[in-house]
Design a protein around this motif. Structure first.
Motif, PDB file in Angstrom:
ATOM      1  N   GLN A 187       3.388  63.402  -6.822  1.00 15.74           N
ATOM      2  CA  GLN A 187       3.164  64.852  -6.864  1.00 15.74           C
ATOM      3  C   GLN A 187       4.504  65.542  -6.588  1.00 15.74           C
ATOM      4  O   GLN A 187       5.213  65.921  -7.497  1.00 15.74           O
ATOM      5  CB  GLN A 187       2.068  65.250  -5.895  1.00 15.74           C
ATOM      6  CG  GLN A 187       0.693  64.788  -6.419  1.00 15.74           C
ATOM      7  CD  GLN A 187      -0.443  65.121  -5.484  1.00 15.74           C
ATOM      8  OE1 GLN A 187      -0.333  65.942  -4.588  1.00 15.74           O
ATOM      9  NE2 GLN A 187      -1.569  64.463  -5.684  1.00 15.74           N
ATOM     10  N   CYS A 188       4.900  65.656  -5.314  1.00 23.33           N
ATOM     11  CA  CYS A 188       6.206  66.290  -5.068  1.00 23.33           C
ATOM     12  C   CYS A 188       7.352  65.397  -5.504  1.00 23.33           C
ATOM     13  O   CYS A 188       8.431  65.862  -5.807  1.00 23.33           O
ATOM     14  CB  CYS A 188       6.357  66.673  -3.600  1.00 23.33           C
ATOM     15  SG  CYS A 188       6.833  65.302  -2.528  1.00 23.33           S
ATOM     16  N   GLY A 189       7.127  64.072  -5.495  1.00 26.46           N
ATOM     17  CA  GLY A 189       8.143  63.144  -5.975  1.00 26.46           C
ATOM     18  C   GLY A 189       9.148  62.687  -4.935  1.00 26.46           C
ATOM     19  O   GLY A 189      10.021  61.881  -5.238  1.00 26.46           O
ATOM     20  N   PHE A 190       9.028  63.165  -3.712  1.00 23.01           N
ATOM     21  CA  PHE A 190      10.038  62.802  -2.717  1.00 23.01           C
ATOM     22  C   PHE A 190      10.039  61.308  -2.435  1.00 23.01           C
ATOM     23  O   PHE A 190      11.084  60.675  -2.327  1.00 23.01           O
ATOM     24  CB  PHE A 190       9.835  63.569  -1.397  1.00 23.01           C
ATOM     25  CG  PHE A 190      10.992  63.378  -0.460  1.00 23.01           C
ATOM     26  CD1 PHE A 190      12.078  64.234  -0.504  1.00 23.01           C
ATOM     27  CD2 PHE A 190      11.027  62.302   0.411  1.00 23.01           C
ATOM     28  CE1 PHE A 190      13.182  64.034   0.322  1.00 23.01           C
ATOM     29  CE2 PHE A 190      12.124  62.082   1.244  1.00 23.01           C
ATOM     30  CZ  PHE A 190      13.201  62.957   1.196  1.00 23.01           C
ATOM     31  N   CYS A 191       8.838  60.724  -2.339  1.00 28.22           N
ATOM     32  CA  CYS A 191       8.733  59.303  -1.995  1.00 28.22           C
ATOM     33  C   CYS A 191       8.975  58.397  -3.196  1.00 28.22           C
ATOM     34  O   CYS A 191       9.098  57.189  -3.034  1.00 28.22           O
ATOM     35  CB  CYS A 191       7.329  59.025  -1.453  1.00 28.22           C
ATOM     36  SG  CYS A 191       6.043  59.222  -2.719  1.00 28.22           S
ATOM     37  N   THR A 192       8.970  58.991  -4.405  1.00 26.38           N
ATOM     38  CA  THR A 192       8.887  58.197  -5.634  1.00 26.38           C
ATOM     39  C   THR A 192      10.040  57.205  -5.832  1.00 26.38           C
ATOM     40  O   THR A 192       9.779  56.053  -6.205  1.00 26.38           O
ATOM     41  CB  THR A 192       8.741  59.122  -6.854  1.00 26.38           C
ATOM     42  OG1 THR A 192       7.721  60.085  -6.562  1.00 26.38           O
ATOM     43  CG2 THR A 192       8.344  58.335  -8.084  1.00 26.38           C
ATOM     44  N   CYS A 231       1.649  62.990  -0.259  1.00 29.09           N
ATOM     45  CA  CYS A 231       0.962  63.857  -1.216  1.00 29.09           C
ATOM     46  C   CYS A 231      -0.229  63.202  -1.903  1.00 29.09           C
ATOM     47  O   CYS A 231      -1.319  63.727  -1.919  1.00 29.09           O
ATOM     48  CB  CYS A 231       1.908  64.315  -2.328  1.00 29.09           C
ATOM     49  SG  CYS A 231       3.337  65.225  -1.794  1.00 29.09           S
ATOM     50  N   THR A 232      -0.002  62.055  -2.513  1.00 25.33           N
ATOM     51  CA  THR A 232      -0.921  61.595  -3.554  1.00 25.33           C
ATOM     52  C   THR A 232      -2.238  61.035  -3.035  1.00 25.33           C
ATOM     53  O   THR A 232      -3.202  60.952  -3.781  1.00 25.33           O
ATOM     54  CB  THR A 232      -0.296  60.461  -4.379  1.00 25.33           C
ATOM     55  OG1 THR A 232       0.000  59.378  -3.484  1.00 25.33           O
ATOM     56  CG2 THR A 232       0.971  60.906  -5.066  1.00 25.33           C
ATOM     57  N   GLY A 233      -2.283  60.585  -1.787  1.00 29.76           N
ATOM     58  CA  GLY A 233      -3.472  59.862  -1.342  1.00 29.76           C
ATOM     59  C   GLY A 233      -3.500  58.442  -1.876  1.00 29.76           C
ATOM     60  O   GLY A 233      -4.502  57.743  -1.739  1.00 29.76           O
TER      61      GLY A 233
HETATM   62  S1  FES Z   1       4.592  62.486  -3.985  1.00 24.81           S
HETATM   63 FE1  FES Z   1       5.075  63.762  -2.324  1.00 24.81          FE
HETATM   64  S2  FES Z   1       5.453  62.312  -0.750  1.00 24.81           S
HETATM   65 FE2  FES Z   1       4.718  61.079  -2.311  1.00 24.81          FE
END
Ligand code: FES
Ligand SMILES: Cc1cc2nc3c(=O)[nH]c(=O)nc-3n(C[C@H](O)[C@H](O)[C@H](O)COP(=O)(O)OP(=O)(O)OC[C@H]3O[C@@H](n4cnc5c(N)ncnc54)[C@H](O)[C@@H]3O)c2cc1C
Ligand code: FES
Lengths: 185, 277
Positions: free
Chosen positions: A116-121, A154-156
């Motif tokens: 989602q936000c992509g930070f962890c991606t 974010c993603t669950g």
């Molecule tokens: S997509 Fe936001 S922290 Fe994983």
């Protein structure tokens, strides 16, 4: 305290820079080499967002000092899939050459809403790539265990688990679902 | 957060590393896998003027099968324990314990010696060492695992000493091992866990080693439970004996009573696995 001269291989290319002893490999990659794909969140080994390959093995770049990487080989998210010509500008400028190609794990994350936000991606993609290199046809339990070292706020996780299953298919040669540039002549 | 400044040393031999530790006394700390030390430095829970990196000391890494014993150099990565067929055949309990340590990214870097020297009460490898009566090699002296761990994060290692290897006995016969633990999330330190190895002869347990972790400040060896298991008592009775004398404290993760109940449960699960019943 004196800076160290750090020469290493990053994404297949020789790189060098200066680092204080206490500079982590993650900070060095980001601040000295400009490779900001490696993200930092917890900075103490818990979240996995800083994951890189170190001599082929997935490790926390926040728990290694840059000096320790001298002479070693590092692969960051930027090196996981070749992105000739740099950032993907295709949507803005369909005529632009060199769309960045996605690797199978990246493609799977995109298809399955693994972000989602992509930070962890970046950390997930590097970890999953290393995991699948070793365990190419994982069970669901193995997938969950393989993902346990990376946190996503974010993603669950459901989309991420689905993305790993999809990446298994893509890596075994199943056709990619999305064909990007059919409008080109 | 970032670690405080320090001077980095990268010795190539054990002698050089020891000389650095002697020179700088308690201002210096060995750095192995960094999976416990670097988080503590980053959180500023601790700081040292000198870090002595052991990763360049080639002689400290590697696994060697010797007559009736497995010699594991201190900087051998935890990942080797789960991948190496020699380890799995010689000391099955090590191979069974390793996958419970953190996550694969942690085990790729974390070392066997680092885990033993760090001596977290909830760690798997100290319990394995105590269960199997491993010998810990500290330069010239050799310390029995049961004497090595003295408290939470505390061992008999002096500031200017290095753990150079851990030596595990190789059991003969039909040897089976299991590690069971309960953690809040996969890869977290365990609330309580059990490490068990048995050898089975003619359908009966002929030899048993049982240790618990997470229940006290050091691993707990359950000698009476081992004897009861060899004497053929029920698995539930053996499990109850294993936690009879432990009195874990309450903390933010669990109450002492919970840990004790979990301890008995994981012993029983591990027994069921190794005894096949
Ligand atoms: S997509 Fe936001 S922290 Fe994983
Ligand atoms: C997210 C996360 C989850 C984790 N989960 C677990 C878990 O479930 N179970 C578990 O057991 N561990 C866990 N760990 C810790 C991990 O196992 C560490 O690798 C281990 O505790 C320390 O080993 P190291 O090689 O990284 O040592 P380091 O962090 O480099 O050192 C740890 C300590 O030992 C000392 N030391 C290291 N080697 C020697 C030596 N040869 N001689 C003398 N002193 C030495 C150092 O000076 C330092 O004080 C986890 C870590 C993280 C970051
Ligand atoms: S930033 Fe390295 S693990 Fe969180």
């Amino acid at each position: 305290m004196a800076d160290h001269d750090v020469a290493l291989t990053v994404n297949g290319e020789p790189r060098r820079g200066r680092a204080e002893a206490r500079t982590t490999l993650a900070d060095f990659l980001r601040d000295e080499l400009g490779l900001t794909g490696t993200h930092l969140a917890c900075e103490h080994g818990v979240c996995g967002s800083c994951t890189v390959l170190f001599d082929g093995d997935a490790v926390r770049a926040c728990l290694l000092f840059a000096v320790q990487a001298a002479g070693h080989e590092v692969v960051t998210i930027e090196g996981i899939a070749p992105a000739p010509g740099g950032p993907d500008r295709g949507a803005l400028d369909p005529g632009a050459p060199d769309r960045g190609a996605l690797g199978p794990v990246q493609q799977a994350f995109m298809e399955c809403h693994g972000l989602q936000c992509g930070f962890c991606t970046p950390g997930f993609v590097v970890s999953v790539s290393a995991f699948l290199d070793e365990c190419s046809d994982p069970t669901d339990a193995q997938i969950l265990d393989g993902l346990s070292g990376n946190l996503c706020r974010c993603t669950g996780y459901q989309g991420i688990v689905a993305a790993v299953r999809r990446a298994v298919e893509l890596r075994s040669g199943a056709l990619p679902a999305a064909e990007p540039s059919e409008s080109r002549p | 957060m970032k670690p405080a400044p320090f001077e980095y040393h990268s010795p190539a031999t054990v002698a050089e590393a020891l000389a650095l530790l002697r020179e700088h006394g308690d201002d210096a700390k060995p750095l192995a896998g960094g999976q416990s030390l670097v988080p503590m430095l980053a959180l500023r829970l601790t700081r040292f003027a000198h870090l002595v990196d052991l990763n360049g000391v080639g002689a400290l890494a590697g696994v060697e099968l010797q007559p009736e014993r497995l010699h594991i150099g201190s900087t051998t990565r935890q990942r080797v324990l789960e991948r190496d067929a020699t380890v799995a055949a010689a000391v099955p309990l090590l191979a069974r314990a390793a996958p419970h340590i953190g996550h694969f990214q942690i085990r790729n870097r974390g070392t066997v010696g680092g885990s033993l020297a760090h001596a977290d009460p909830a760690s798997e490898l100290p319990a394995v060492a105590v269960a199997l009566d491993a010998e810990l090699v500290v330069g010239e002296r050799t310390v029995a695992a049961r004497d090595f761990f003295t408290g939470t994060w505390t061992t008999t290692l002096a500031d200017d000493e290095l753990l150079t290897a851990a030596v595990f006995p190789v059991w003969s016969g039909d040897v089976r091992a299991a590690v069971h633990e309960v953690a809040r999330r996969n890869g977290d330190f365990a609330l309580a866990g059990a490490a068990i190895q048995v050898s089975v002869d003619d359908g009966r347990v002929a030899r048993a080693a049982i240790a618990l972790f997470g229940l006290d400040s050091t691993p707990v060896r359950a000698l009476d439970a081992e004897a009861a298991l060899v004497a053929g008592e029920s698995l539930a009775a053996v499990a109850a004996l294993a936690v009879r004398d432990v009195e874990p404290n309450d903390d933010i993760h669990a109450t002492g009573a919970q840990r004790r109940r979990i301890g008995a449960a994981v012993v029983e699960r591990a027994l069921q696995e190794v005894c096949g019943g």
